[in-house]
Design a protein around this motif. Sequence first.
Motif, PDB file in Angstrom:
ATOM      1  N   ALA B  37       0.855  -1.194   0.000  1.00 18.28           N
ATOM      2  CA  ALA B  37       0.000   0.000   0.000  1.00 18.28           C
ATOM      3  C   ALA B  37       0.888   1.241   0.000  1.00 18.28           C
ATOM      4  CB  ALA B  37      -0.932  -0.013   1.208  1.00 18.28           C
ATOM      5  N   ILE B  38       1.981   1.199   0.766  1.00 20.02           N
ATOM      6  CA  ILE B  38       2.897   2.344   0.802  1.00 20.02           C
ATOM      7  C   ILE B  38       3.805   2.349  -0.430  1.00 20.02           C
ATOM      8  CG2 ILE B  38       4.657   3.552   2.146  1.00 20.02           C
ATOM      9  CD1 ILE B  38       3.655   1.998   4.610  1.00 20.02           C
ATOM     10  N   TYR B  39       4.332   1.178  -0.769  1.00 14.05           N
ATOM     11  CA  TYR B  39       5.281   1.077  -1.887  1.00 14.05           C
ATOM     12  C   TYR B  39       4.647   1.567  -3.191  1.00 14.05           C
ATOM     13  CZ  TYR B  39       9.137  -0.932  -4.620  1.00 14.05           C
ATOM     14  OH  TYR B  39      10.221  -1.103  -5.452  1.00 14.05           O
ATOM     15  N   ASP B  40       3.379   1.291  -3.366  1.00 13.53           N
ATOM     16  CA  ASP B  40       2.683   1.699  -4.591  1.00 13.53           C
ATOM     17  C   ASP B  40       2.128   3.120  -4.504  1.00 13.53           C
ATOM     18  OD1 ASP B  40       3.241  -0.694  -5.825  1.00 13.53           O
ATOM     19  OD2 ASP B  40       1.285  -1.603  -5.421  1.00 13.53           O
ATOM     20  N   GLY B  41       2.357   3.776  -3.386  1.00 14.67           N
ATOM     21  CA  GLY B  41       1.846   5.139  -3.216  1.00 14.67           C
ATOM     22  C   GLY B  41       2.759   6.169  -3.866  1.00 14.67           C
ATOM     23  N   GLU B  42       2.451   7.444  -3.625  1.00 21.74           N
ATOM     24  CA  GLU B  42       3.196   8.548  -4.230  1.00 21.74           C
ATOM     25  C   GLU B  42       4.598   8.671  -3.645  1.00 21.74           C
ATOM     26  OE1 GLU B  42       2.649  10.843  -6.764  1.00 21.74           O
ATOM     27  OE2 GLU B  42       1.200   9.235  -7.188  1.00 21.74           O
ATOM     28  N   ASP B  43       4.713   8.373  -2.355  1.00 23.58           N
ATOM     29  CA  ASP B  43       5.972   8.610  -1.657  1.00 23.58           C
ATOM     30  C   ASP B  43       6.324   7.394  -0.808  1.00 23.58           C
ATOM     31  OD1 ASP B  43       8.139   9.532  -0.312  1.00 23.58           O
ATOM     32  OD2 ASP B  43       7.135  11.240   0.630  1.00 23.58           O
ATOM     33  N   ARG B  44       7.474   6.809  -1.098  1.00 22.38           N
ATOM     34  CA  ARG B  44       7.847   5.585  -0.372  1.00 22.38           C
ATOM     35  C   ARG B  44       8.562   5.879   0.955  1.00 22.38           C
ATOM     36  NH1 ARG B  44       9.542   3.067  -6.027  1.00 22.38           N
ATOM     37  NH2 ARG B  44       7.502   2.301  -6.694  1.00 22.38           N
ATOM     38  N   GLN B  45       8.664   7.162   1.307  1.00 21.72           N
ATOM     39  CA  GLN B  45       9.276   7.515   2.598  1.00 21.72           C
ATOM     40  C   GLN B  45       8.571   6.822   3.764  1.00 21.72           C
ATOM     41  OE1 GLN B  45      11.956   9.438   3.407  1.00 21.72           O
ATOM     42  NE2 GLN B  45      12.427   9.792   1.248  1.00 21.72           N
ATOM     43  N   GLY B  46       7.294   6.530   3.551  1.00 22.73           N
ATOM     44  CA  GLY B  46       6.510   5.868   4.593  1.00 22.73           C
ATOM     45  C   GLY B  46       7.054   4.498   4.972  1.00 22.73           C
ATOM     46  N   LEU B  47       7.991   3.991   4.172  1.00 23.83           N
ATOM     47  CA  LEU B  47       8.568   2.678   4.478  1.00 23.83           C
ATOM     48  C   LEU B  47       9.685   2.762   5.508  1.00 23.83           C
ATOM     49  CD1 LEU B  47       8.772   1.201   0.854  1.00 23.83           C
ATOM     50  CD2 LEU B  47       7.172   0.548   2.660  1.00 23.83           C
ATOM     51  N   LEU B  48      10.036   4.003   5.898  1.00 20.59           N
ATOM     52  CA  LEU B  48      11.149   4.167   6.840  1.00 20.59           C
ATOM     53  C   LEU B  48      11.005   3.317   8.102  1.00 20.59           C
ATOM     54  CD1 LEU B  48      12.018   7.966   6.595  1.00 20.59           C
ATOM     55  CD2 LEU B  48      13.598   6.050   6.275  1.00 20.59           C
ATOM     56  N   ASN B  49       9.778   3.238   8.621  1.00 19.81           N
ATOM     57  CA  ASN B  49       9.653   2.475   9.877  1.00 19.81           C
ATOM     58  C   ASN B  49       9.481   0.976   9.671  1.00 19.81           C
ATOM     59  OD1 ASN B  49       7.097   2.466   8.992  1.00 19.81           O
ATOM     60  ND2 ASN B  49       6.295   3.861  10.570  1.00 19.81           N
ATOM     61  N   VAL B  50       9.584   0.546   8.411  1.00 17.09           N
ATOM     62  CA  VAL B  50       9.490  -0.888   8.118  1.00 17.09           C
ATOM     63  C   VAL B  50      10.884  -1.511   8.044  1.00 17.09           C
ATOM     64  CG1 VAL B  50       8.654  -2.582   6.431  1.00 17.09           C
ATOM     65  CG2 VAL B  50       7.377  -0.469   6.822  1.00 17.09           C
ATOM     66  N   TYR B  51      11.902  -0.651   7.866  1.00 19.34           N
ATOM     67  CA  TYR B  51      13.270  -1.157   7.733  1.00 19.34           C
ATOM     68  C   TYR B  51      14.076  -0.949   9.009  1.00 19.34           C
ATOM     69  CZ  TYR B  51      12.600  -2.001   2.774  1.00 19.34           C
ATOM     70  OH  TYR B  51      12.146  -2.492   1.568  1.00 19.34           O
ATOM     71  N   HIS B  52      14.912  -1.918   9.319  1.00 17.79           N
ATOM     72  CA  HIS B  52      15.867  -1.861  10.421  1.00 17.79           C
ATOM     73  C   HIS B  52      16.924  -0.794  10.107  1.00 17.79           C
ATOM     74  CE1 HIS B  52      19.191  -3.365  12.965  1.00 17.79           C
ATOM     75  NE2 HIS B  52      18.290  -4.062  13.639  1.00 17.79           N
ATOM     76  N   ASP B  53      17.494  -0.182  11.145  1.00 17.84           N
ATOM     77  CA  ASP B  53      18.557   0.818  10.961  1.00 17.84           C
ATOM     78  C   ASP B  53      19.672   0.337  10.050  1.00 17.84           C
ATOM     79  OD1 ASP B  53      17.746   2.967  12.372  1.00 17.84           O
ATOM     80  OD2 ASP B  53      18.619   2.304  14.278  1.00 17.84           O
ATOM     81  N   GLU B  54      20.010  -0.934  10.183  1.00 20.78           N
ATOM     82  CA  GLU B  54      21.150  -1.502   9.458  1.00 20.78           C
ATOM     83  C   GLU B  54      20.689  -2.368   8.283  1.00 20.78           C
ATOM     84  OE1 GLU B  54      24.580  -1.421  10.248  1.00 20.78           O
ATOM     85  OE2 GLU B  54      24.170   0.187  11.677  1.00 20.78           O
ATOM     86  N   ALA B  55      19.497  -2.121   7.783  1.00 20.08           N
ATOM     87  CA  ALA B  55      18.958  -2.952   6.701  1.00 20.08           C
ATOM     88  C   ALA B  55      19.811  -2.843   5.448  1.00 20.08           C
ATOM     89  CB  ALA B  55      17.532  -2.512   6.387  1.00 20.08           C
ATOM     90  N   CYS B  56      19.781  -3.866   4.617  1.00 21.51           N
ATOM     91  CA  CYS B  56      20.380  -3.699   3.297  1.00 21.51           C
ATOM     92  C   CYS B  56      19.453  -4.208   2.200  1.00 21.51           C
ATOM     93  CB  CYS B  56      21.785  -4.254   3.207  1.00 21.51           C
ATOM     94  SG  CYS B  56      21.946  -5.999   3.340  1.00 21.51           S
ATOM     95  N   CYS B  57      19.697  -3.704   1.003  1.00 21.76           N
ATOM     96  CA  CYS B  57      18.753  -3.857  -0.091  1.00 21.76           C
ATOM     97  C   CYS B  57      19.502  -3.828  -1.417  1.00 21.76           C
ATOM     98  CB  CYS B  57      17.770  -2.679  -0.014  1.00 21.76           C
ATOM     99  SG  CYS B  57      16.627  -2.518  -1.389  1.00 21.76           S
ATOM    100  N   SER B  58      19.091  -4.691  -2.343  1.00 19.90           N
ATOM    101  CA  SER B  58      19.654  -4.623  -3.693  1.00 19.90           C
ATOM    102  C   SER B  58      18.636  -5.139  -4.691  1.00 19.90           C
ATOM    103  CB  SER B  58      20.959  -5.419  -3.791  1.00 19.90           C
ATOM    104  OG  SER B  58      20.758  -6.767  -3.435  1.00 19.90           O
ATOM    105  N   LEU B  59      18.950  -4.926  -5.959  1.00 21.73           N
ATOM    106  CA  LEU B  59      18.015  -5.228  -7.031  1.00 21.73           C
ATOM    107  C   LEU B  59      18.797  -5.828  -8.194  1.00 21.73           C
ATOM    108  CD1 LEU B  59      15.502  -2.554  -8.240  1.00 21.73           C
ATOM    109  CD2 LEU B  59      17.010  -3.596  -9.886  1.00 21.73           C
TER     110      LEU B  59
END
Lengths: 141, 206
Positions: B37-59
């Motif tokens: 719901a957030i990822y498909d929205g206008e602004d993905r900043q809302g995902l900030l509280n879904v990720y751990h401080d030390e999270a990592c991500c790649s594509l």
Amino acid sequence: MAASYDFKTDADLASRAAEGFVSLYYETFDKRRRQLTKLYMDTATLVWNGNPISGQEALIEFFEMLPSSEFQVTTFDCQPVHEQATQGQKTVLVVTHGSVKFEGNKPHYFNQNFLLTLHTYPSNRLWKIASDCFRFQDWAS
Amino acid sequence: ITFDVETPTTLPPCKGSYLATDNIKAIVLRFLQQYYAIYDGEDRQGLLNVYHDEACCSLSIPIVSGPNPARSSLGDYFTNSRNLKRLRDPALRFKLLKHKRLNVVSFLNELPRTQHDLNSFVVDVTAQTNTLLCFVVNGVFKVEGQSNDPVRAFTRVFIAVPGNEAGLLLVNDQQFIRNASTDEIRKAFATPAPTPSSSPVPVLAP
């Protein structure tokens, strides 16, 4: 600063582990299938196209039943898994994509991902598969 | 008289989502609904509280052939694709592995706007302990804001630790994106008809 340094070290370690693992895993799968489960922990789990299989014995039986294979991996990536999730045990996420031809079947694209954990023995250190998840990309067609 | 050298040619049947237990199923499906719901929205900043401080991500995307891969149909993802099969430069490998919450979310925020078809999702839970939940999502999405809104397919691995209020906090996120097949495009965003339980059941169907 220390944390970033550790992350770089972990990221490099993950890269090296993934590189060695990906070529070894698929070569073993294609050419030395009976050795394959040696790469898995005794308690490892596999979810193969939605079918759960766990433990060495079940894995041995499962891999023996699969037709002979020819894998081609065209993409892979990896990440160090955060220690908070693994209770301090070094763990790497490896994801792969490619194609596979099982004898008597049409070729399929697949995606697969592994959690590898590092095990220390008196004489060496080894990565072993803790979990494995495999899916054809065109399975529902 | 012949010898029996018959080799197996039959594959086990392919099944739909594997969600381990009802409890995990509920946690994972609720998470995915909220996440997308957030990822498909206008602004993905809302995902900030879904990720751990030390999270990592790649594509990553499949190998793109042709003279100008950056202009191919997956071009929006090309410059960020961390395909270690091709990518040899250690510095670039490290740069494309996004680390820490702010970097992860700003990276995701720069990717094209999307609309995911939650009814297409097939989810496998691959590992669960008291401190870790690893699950894989396969599905399709539309890229928005481009001519004809192309349909893409993805496979995304999430690893989470327990978060607030029985939620999940992501520590790892790896996303693979490819062109959808004709069959996937045809089925995408179609209103799902009731399906018998033996066939792939859309796990997030209302």
